[in-house]
Write a protein that holds these residues in place. Structure first.
Motif, mmCIF file in Angstrom:
data_model
loop_
_atom_site.group_PDB
_atom_site.id
_atom_site.type_symbol
_atom_site.label_atom_id
_atom_site.label_comp_id
_atom_site.label_asym_id
_atom_site.label_seq_id
_atom_site.Cartn_x
_atom_site.Cartn_y
_atom_site.Cartn_z
ATOM 1 N N ALA A 110 0.728 -1.214 0.042
ATOM 2 C CA ALA A 110 0.037 0.014 -0.063
ATOM 3 C C ALA A 110 0.754 1.323 -0.107
ATOM 4 C CB ALA A 110 -1.127 -0.119 1.186
ATOM 5 N N THR A 116 -2.837 -4.555 4.648
ATOM 6 C CA THR A 116 -2.347 -3.875 3.542
ATOM 7 C C THR A 116 -0.966 -3.123 3.659
ATOM 8 O OG1 THR A 116 -3.291 -1.867 4.460
ATOM 9 C CG2 THR A 116 -4.773 -3.225 3.110
ATOM 10 N N ASN A 118 -15.151 3.221 -7.923
ATOM 11 C CA ASN A 118 -14.914 2.368 -8.628
ATOM 12 C C ASN A 118 -15.621 0.731 -8.111
ATOM 13 O OD1 ASN A 118 -14.281 0.206 -10.680
ATOM 14 N ND2 ASN A 118 -12.116 0.201 -10.541
ATOM 15 N N ALA A 174 -13.943 -2.696 -8.238
ATOM 16 C CA ALA A 174 -12.811 -2.849 -7.462
ATOM 17 C C ALA A 174 -13.230 -3.238 -6.083
ATOM 18 C CB ALA A 174 -11.870 -1.811 -7.198
ATOM 19 N N ASP A 215 -4.508 7.638 -2.678
ATOM 20 C CA ASP A 215 -4.291 6.704 -2.761
ATOM 21 C C ASP A 215 -5.654 5.861 -3.123
ATOM 22 O OD1 ASP A 215 -3.651 3.802 -3.167
ATOM 23 O OD2 ASP A 215 -1.829 3.851 -2.016
ATOM 24 N N PRO A 233 -6.489 3.125 -4.587
ATOM 25 C CA PRO A 233 -6.678 1.812 -4.446
ATOM 26 C C PRO A 233 -6.838 1.430 -2.845
ATOM 27 C CG PRO A 233 -5.051 2.408 -6.081
ATOM 28 C CD PRO A 233 -5.537 3.695 -5.722
ATOM 29 N N THR A 261 -10.207 2.242 -1.802
ATOM 30 C CA THR A 261 -11.222 1.241 -2.428
ATOM 31 C C THR A 261 -11.275 0.136 -1.556
ATOM 32 O OG1 THR A 261 -11.152 2.294 -4.477
ATOM 33 C CG2 THR A 261 -12.034 0.234 -4.269
ATOM 34 N N ARG A 262 -9.762 -0.251 -1.072
ATOM 35 C CA ARG A 262 -9.636 -1.541 -0.286
ATOM 36 C C ARG A 262 -10.289 -1.193 1.062
ATOM 37 N NH1 ARG A 262 -3.534 -3.952 -0.808
ATOM 38 N NH2 ARG A 262 -4.679 -5.539 0.491
#
Length: 347
Positions: free
Chosen positions: A23, A48, A98, A101, A274, A276, A279-280
């Motif tokens: 991450a 992460t 998104n 994802a 960040d 991604p 989203t995680r």
């Protein structure tokens, strides 16, 4: 010698092998109490290899102020109810999510998977928030002082309980309560000619109340300290759970006018560093462990399992955007300051 060559070969292979993706360091989370507890955060950090910085808010006004600082650049992700979400979208403070994802979206109950059917989540075909938790705002009462459950929101104004009422310190929801007492067509739309009556109702509430709280823990402390008879539960079943955990004998009632109810979601800030990782986080909080924390520790429903708290038979009034959050908050501040009606309503 053969063993030495094997060690060298193993070392070389390790050096040539691609490292697992890491991450990007830090996720800045803006959340309500109980939404990002230490153990929940620690598990995400371990999964992460990241660091999470959590900032807690206790009112919609506080959330709005913090997100507006530097145009949302100070936070990556935040929790907000569907009604409040609309002004963040209009202000351009959130970004599209998104959904492809987030595989855990398939774990959500059908009513929450159908995002197009939840007002405010989807605009122009783009999803701006993911449902996380929800509750109705009922009335919590002390069973010894009020043996029969109150059936109307007007109980907050009952002179029998003067000095024993605990209310929420928030202008938007307080004016919605006043609108319900006045039997206006909608608690979220106060007409120009109706403001004086709404202000008068809230001045009367201020005089009847012993204290006003902002967060769930504070509400429990005040309820016990002031030996309160009745409290407006802005955080719903979360406060009920906390009071019961503190061994306070309380009941919970839904007023006949209908309980205001909120649906909190996770949204990604325009200033996200960040994407991604943000989203995680959303995907992670839809896992089993964070969902159990909401149910068992916070007394809040999650969106992935049936709720033992939410009463499907009760009359619920889902929150909608108010006609003017700014006006409500400004007038509420004057009311709490002790101003008379004429001064409260001054431009």
């Amino acid at each position: 010698m053969l063993a030495d060559w094997r060690r060298l070969l193993t070392t070389a292979l390790l050096l040539l092998s691609p490292l697992p993706a890491l991450a990007d360091g830090v996720l800045r989370v803006l959340a309500w109490p109980g939404y990002a507890d230490a153990d929940v955060v620690k598990e995400f950090e371990q999964r992460t290899n990241s660091k999470v910085e959590v900032t807690i808010v206790e009112s919609d006004a506080d959330l709005w102020r913090k997100l507006n600082e530097d145009n949302g650049a100070n936070f990556d992700i935040f929790a907000v109810n569907t009604a409040e979400l609309q002004r963040y979208i209009h202000q351009g403070l959130v970004t599209e999510i998104n959904t492809a994802a987030i595989p855990n979206l398939t774990r959500q109950l059908p009513r929450f998977r159908q995002r197009q059917g939840i007002p405010g989540l989807v605009h122009g075909g783009k999803t701006y928030a993911i449902p996380y938790t929800y509750s109705e705002m009922g009335l919590i009462y002390d069973r010894k002082q009020i043996p029969v459950a109150p059936d109307s929101i007007t109980a907050l104004w009952d002179k029998r309980y003067q000095g024993k009422i605990i209310a929420y310190n928030g202008g938007v929801h307080s004016f919605s309560l006043a609108a319900q007492v006045l039997a206006l067509p909608s608690p979220f739309h106060i007409g120009e000619q109706q403001w004086p009556a709404a202000v008068a109702q809230l001045i009367a509430l201020r005089r009847n109340a012993s204290a006003f709280y902002t967060g769930p823990a504070e509400s429990v402390a005040l309820f016990k300290e002031r030996r309160a008879a009745l409290m407006f539960a802005n955080f719903g079943s979360q406060q009920l759970q906390l009071l019961k955990a503190a061994n306070v004998d309380v009941g919970y009632a839904i007023p006949r006018e209908g309980a205001l109810a909120w649906l909190d979601c996770w949204a990604i800030s325009r200033g996200v560093r960040d994407m991604p990782l943000a989203t995680r986080w959303i995907n992670y909080v839809l896992d089993d462990m964070p969902g159990r924390v909401l149910l068992q520790r916070q007394g809040l429903a999650n969106t992935t399992s049936p709720s033992p708290y939410f009463k499907n038979t009760a009359r619920i009034v889902w929150l909608e955007p108010a006609e003017s959050e700014e006006r409500r908050d400004k007038l509420w501040g004057r009311i709490l300051a002790g101003d008379r009606a004429g001064k409260v309503l001054q431009p």
